[in-house]
Design an enzyme around this catalytic site. Structure first.
Site, PDB file in Angstrom:
ATOM      1  N   GLU A 111      12.200  -0.303   0.986  1.00 28.87           N
ATOM      2  CA  GLU A 111      11.074  -0.545   0.074  1.00 28.87           C
ATOM      3  C   GLU A 111       9.878   0.273   0.546  1.00 28.87           C
ATOM      4  OE1 GLU A 111       8.566  -4.454  -1.567  1.00 28.87           O
ATOM      5  OE2 GLU A 111      10.489  -4.711  -0.552  1.00 28.87           O
ATOM      6  N   ASP A 113       5.769   0.126  -0.293  1.00 28.09           N
ATOM      7  CA  ASP A 113       4.806  -0.768  -0.952  1.00 28.09           C
ATOM      8  C   ASP A 113       3.388  -0.224  -0.966  1.00 28.09           C
ATOM      9  OD1 ASP A 113       6.543  -2.821  -1.546  1.00 28.09           O
ATOM     10  OD2 ASP A 113       6.121  -3.961   0.257  1.00 28.09           O
ATOM     11  N   GLU A 115      -0.042  -2.289  -2.195  1.00 25.19           N
ATOM     12  CA  GLU A 115      -0.567  -3.550  -2.720  1.00 25.19           C
ATOM     13  C   GLU A 115      -2.092  -3.488  -2.686  1.00 25.19           C
ATOM     14  OE1 GLU A 115       2.885  -6.773  -1.608  1.00 25.19           O
ATOM     15  OE2 GLU A 115       1.313  -6.422  -0.109  1.00 25.19           O
TER      16      GLU A 115
END
Length: 292
Positions: A111, A113, A115
């Site tokens: 993954e 990410d 955010e």
């Protein structure tokens, strides 16, 4: 039938008004509508035309958040998308952009990410980044954005190839996770991943460690996405695909502006797990933190 929360009803009203305002789409660049699909919260998320831009509005209210995923999955490439974040009091909310595979057990998944952690009115957003490889994350770096990301759209990019994962904001590199030692550095190299975007409530941790909660009187909250560009990874001449690039190749060093990366990190880096000596006081630093 149970009644909907007031904020949910307001969100649905906004959806109705904007859908009524939609106009004929121009037949030019690829439409976001054709590239992604809504994965949750579809009852209050919607596509609309902003001038000649095909835009997706994701909504968060007390009942639910929402999200999308690219229809295609990819093994390496560059992903650019324009985002305008939640305005005013966004405390407790998280808007995201990330790459993640499907049909891979959680304990083995990769993954990448981004955010965006909301904040109270007038306070800056924090961009929280992480990289998972073989089910293990914990590679957090955080940055303070140097502009107000709620006033207009800004471009956020992930460049992923067998040697680097580079994150850029408006073309400025802010993070580069390197696969210095293939086979030894934890690195996403084999899982096809889809590009996702979401907005959800994370007031247990998102703003000042969870001390400030989401103010639902301000709901619904909207984040806006548009202009997705996916550029496939291109190997050197004579190499069949990027994963077969020879170890000695400098192909994936091309275009890397090390000086710009260092300048942005000097100015905007808030937290780097590799520098958190308290976190690793009883154990060794992760392998990627000690490589030259």
């Amino acid at each position: 039938m149970a009644s909907l929360p007031p904020s949910c009803m307001r969100c649905m009203l906004v959806v109705a008004l904007l859908v009524m305002a939609m106009v004929t789409r121009p037949a030019a660049a690829k439409l976001l509508f054709d590239q992604v699909e809504l994965t949750w919260g579809e009852y209050h998320s919607f596509f609309y035309m902003d001038g000649d831009e095909d835009t997706l509005a994701l909504c968060l209210d007390e009942a639910n958040g929402s999200g999308f995923a690219s229809k295609e999955s990819y093994l390496f490439g560059r992903f650019d998308i324009d985002i305008k974040l939640v305005a005013n009091n966004s405390a407790g909310t998280v808007t995201t952009l990330y790459l993640m595979p499907e049909d891979v057990p959680w304990e083995y998944h990769d993954e990448v990410d981004l955010e965006f952690l909301g904040n109270v009115t007038g306070e800056p957003y924090t961009l929280h980044t992480n990289v998972f490889a073989n089910g293990k994350g914990g590679r957090e770096q955080q940055f303070r954005l140097w502009f107000d990301p709620t006033e207009d759209f800004h471009t956020y990019s992930i460049v992923w190839n067998p040697k680097h994962i580079t994150i850029l904001v408006d073309g400025v590199p802010i993070r580069n996770y390197k696969n210095d030692k293939p086979g030894k550095t934890p690195f996403p190299t084999w899982q096809h991943m889809r590009l996702h975007g979401t907005i959800w409530n994370a007031d247990q941790w998102a703003t000042q460690g969870g001390r400030i909660k989401t103010d639902w009187t301000q709901a619904p909250f909207f984040a806006y996405y548009r202009n997705l560009r996916v550029t496939p990874c291109v190997p050197s001449a004579g190499v069949p695909w990027c994963g077969a690039e020879p170890p000695e190749s400098t192909r994936f060093e091309e275009g890397m502006d090390a000086a710009a990366l260092q300048r942005s990190r000097d100015k905007h880096l808030l937290y780097d797990y590799c520098r958190d000596l308290k976190r690793y006081k009883d154990t060794e630093l992760p392998k990627e933190c000690t490589q030259g």
